[in-house]
Scaffold this motif. Structure first.
Motif, PDB file in Angstrom:
ATOM      1  N   UNK A 135       0.850  -1.191   0.000  1.00 29.96           N
ATOM      2  CA  UNK A 135       0.000   0.000   0.000  1.00 29.96           C
ATOM      3  C   UNK A 135       0.886   1.242   0.000  1.00 29.96           C
ATOM      4  N   UNK A 136       0.523   2.209  -0.852  1.00 26.20           N
ATOM      5  CA  UNK A 136       1.173   3.524  -0.875  1.00 26.20           C
ATOM      6  C   UNK A 136       0.087   4.569  -0.639  1.00 26.20           C
ATOM      7  N   UNK A 174      -4.649   6.907  -2.065  1.00 29.95           N
ATOM      8  CA  UNK A 174      -4.234   5.576  -1.632  1.00 29.95           C
ATOM      9  C   UNK A 174      -4.158   4.681  -2.859  1.00 29.95           C
ATOM     10  N   UNK A 175      -3.086   3.924  -2.982  1.00 27.49           N
ATOM     11  CA  UNK A 175      -2.943   2.919  -4.044  1.00 27.49           C
ATOM     12  C   UNK A 175      -2.475   1.623  -3.392  1.00 27.49           C
ATOM     13  N   UNK A 176      -3.168   0.527  -3.654  1.00 30.28           N
ATOM     14  CA  UNK A 176      -2.806  -0.770  -3.086  1.00 30.28           C
ATOM     15  C   UNK A 176      -2.822  -1.816  -4.181  1.00 30.28           C
ATOM     16  N   UNK A 217       4.180   4.142  -6.737  1.00 32.87           N
ATOM     17  CA  UNK A 217       2.773   4.524  -6.851  1.00 32.87           C
ATOM     18  C   UNK A 217       2.439   4.977  -8.262  1.00 32.87           C
ATOM     19  N   UNK A 218       3.289   5.807  -8.845  1.00 31.29           N
ATOM     20  CA  UNK A 218       3.050   6.299 -10.207  1.00 31.29           C
ATOM     21  C   UNK A 218       3.000   5.159 -11.210  1.00 31.29           C
ATOM     22  N   UNK A 248       4.654   4.022   2.646  1.00 30.72           N
ATOM     23  CA  UNK A 248       4.593   2.716   1.987  1.00 30.72           C
ATOM     24  C   UNK A 248       4.559   1.631   3.045  1.00 30.72           C
ATOM     25  N   UNK A 249       3.658   0.680   2.893  1.00 33.86           N
ATOM     26  CA  UNK A 249       3.555  -0.447   3.816  1.00 33.86           C
ATOM     27  C   UNK A 249       3.505  -1.746   3.037  1.00 33.86           C
TER      28      UNK A 249
END
Length: 365
Positions: free
Chosen positions: A174-175, A212-214, A230-231, A260-261
Motif C-alpha cells: 500500500x502507498x 491511496x494505491x494498493x 505509486x506512479x 509505503x507499507x
C-alpha cells in the motif's frame, strides 16, 4: 452489574488503546496508557468509519464530541479503471475520517494525566493478584490487569501466545499520502483496477487531499522510491478517458510524504487472554486493510471488554471476552479470506458488500 475496582495498564496509545482506556474507565478502572513512541503520532491517512463504529464510539461516551472529527457521510460506490460504476448491492453509508484527528480526539478524552509516552513494554510477570510490567528504561509498575493494544508486532502477544508472529500477506503493498491539493478530484469513489490494484483520491474535511494505491501480488523494485512505485500503478486505475486526477495528485506529493507499507497480518490465534492479561485490536487480529474495518473492529473490542468487566471479576470477564471475540473473528476472517480470493473487481465488490452488511447488521453479545 458489579462495580469494577482496580488499575489497568494499557500498552499502546493507538486508536484501540485509547478506546480501551475510555471503555475500562467507564467500567470503574483507573487507567494508565503507556506508549513506546516518544509522542502520540498516528501514521496513516484516512479511515472508513461505518455506522456500527459510530455506535461503538457513542457507547464509549464520545457522542457529543464526534462532531469534532467533521466526517462526511457518503454512499459507498466503486468504479473500474474506465470510470464505469459497478452495479452492486447497496452498502451501509460510510464516513471518511482523517485518522490523526480521531486519534487526537480520543487522546484528549483520555487526558494527559493518564497517558505516558516513551514507555516501551519489554516484559511482564503475572501472578495471582495482578501483573508487573517492565519497561525498556528499567522502570516497572504494578496493575490488576494488562491490556496489550500494542499493534501488529505486539510484545504482549509474543509473551502471552508464543509462536504467533505476524507474517506478510504475499505481495500486498500500500502507498498513500495526505497533501494540500487544489485540483478537482471528483467524487472520491474508489477504483478497482487491473492487476488486482485498488486506489482512491478523496478530499478531507480540512480541504487537504488523500490518495491511496494498493496492490495484491505486487512486485517492487529497489531502484524505485515509494512515489515512483505509486506512479507505476496509476495506469492500472485510470485509462485516461475520464476525469480522475490521481496521477496529478501523486506527482504533487513530496517523496518524503509518501507512506509505503508491506501488508502483514496476524494468524488466527486461540489464546487472547490469561487471568490478568488480554489482547485487543491488531495485537490480536490484524488483517489486511482490504476489509476496510480494522480500527472499527478494534474499537468494538474495547467496548466488549469493558462490558465483560462490568459484569464479572477480572479472570472470568477475560475468559468471556476471549470466547466472544474468537467467535466473532471466525466470521470476520471467513469474509476477509473470501474477499482476498476474489478473482475479479466485481466479485470483490459483491463480497465486500456482503461483509459490510453482515458487520452492520450483526450483534455482539
Amino acid at each position: 452489574m458489579r462495580t469494577a475496582v482496580g488499575r489497568v495498564i494499557i500498552a499502546g496509545a493507538g486508536i484501540v488503546g485509547l478506546s480501551t482506556a475510555l471503555s475500562l474507565r467507564r467500567a470503574g478502572f483507573e487507567v494508565a496508557v503507556r506508549e513506546r513512541a516518544p509522542r502520540i503520532r498516528e501514521t496513516g491517512a484516512v479511515l472508513g468509519v461505518w455506522p456500527h463504529t459510530i455506535r461503538e464510539l457513542e457507547r464509549l461516551g464520545l457522542g457529543v464530541r464526534l462532531a469534532e472529527i467533521k466526517s462526511e457521510r457518503s454512499v459507498v460506490r466503486y468504479r473500474d479503471f474506465s470510470g464505469a460504476e459497478f452495479d452492486t448491492t447497496e452498502m451501509p453509508p460510510a464516513r471518511t475520517v482523517y485518522r490523526p484527528r480521531l486519534s487526537a480526539l480520543l487522546a484528549s478524552a483520555v487526558g494527559e494525566d493518564d497517558l505516558r509516552t516513551g514507555k516501551e513494554l519489554v516484559d511482564y510477570v503475572e501472578d495471582r493478584d495482578g501483573v508487573t510490567v517492565h519497561y525498556a528504561d528499567g522502570d516497572h509498575e504494578r496493575a490488576d490487569l494488562l491490556v496489550g493494544a500494542d499493534g501488529l508486532n505486539s510484545r504482549v502477544r509474543a509473551i502471552l501466545a508464543p509462536g504467533t508472529e505476524s507474517r506478510h500477506q504475499g505481495g500486498h503493498h500500500v502507498w498513500r499520502a495526505v497533501l494540500p491539493f487544489d485540483g478537482e478530484i471528483g467524487d472520491g469513489c474508489p477504483v478497482l483496477g487491473r492487476d488486482r490494484t485498488r486506489g482512491a483520491l478523496m478530499r478531507l474535511a480540512d480541504g487537504s487531499c488523500c490518495w491511496v494505491i494498493a496492490q495484491f501480488g505486487a512486485t517492487t523494485s529497489a531502484a524505485r522510491n515509494g512515489k515512483q512505485e505509486a506512479l507505476a500503478r496509476v495506469s492500472n486505475l485510470h485509462d485516461g478517458t475520464w476525469p480522475f486526477a490521481l496521477r496529478e495528485a501523486v506527482l504533487a506529493t513530496p517523496e518524503e510524504s509518501v507512506l509505503h507499507s508491506r501488508v502483514a497480518v496476524v494468524p488466527a490465534i486461540s489464546r487472547w487472554a490469561s487471568d490478568r492479561v488480554v489482547l485487543a485490536g491488531d495485537a490480536a487480529h490484524a488483517m489486511s486493510p482490504h476489509i476496510g474495518s480494522g480500527a472499527s473492529l478494534g474499537i468494538e473490542d474495547a467496548r466488549v471488554l469493558g462490558d465483560c468487566l462490568r459484569r464479572a471479576d477480572i479472570a472470568p470477564a477475560l475468559a468471556a471476552y476471549q470466547d466472544d471475540r474468537i467467535d466473532r473473528y471466525r466470521h470476520v476472517r471467513r469474509h476477509a479470506d473470501t474477499m482476498a480470493a476474489a478473482p475479479t473487481p466485481l466479485s470483490y465488490v459483491e463480497r465486500f458488500s456482503e461483509y459490510l452488511n453482515w458487520l452492520h447488521n450483526s450483534r455482539t453479545r
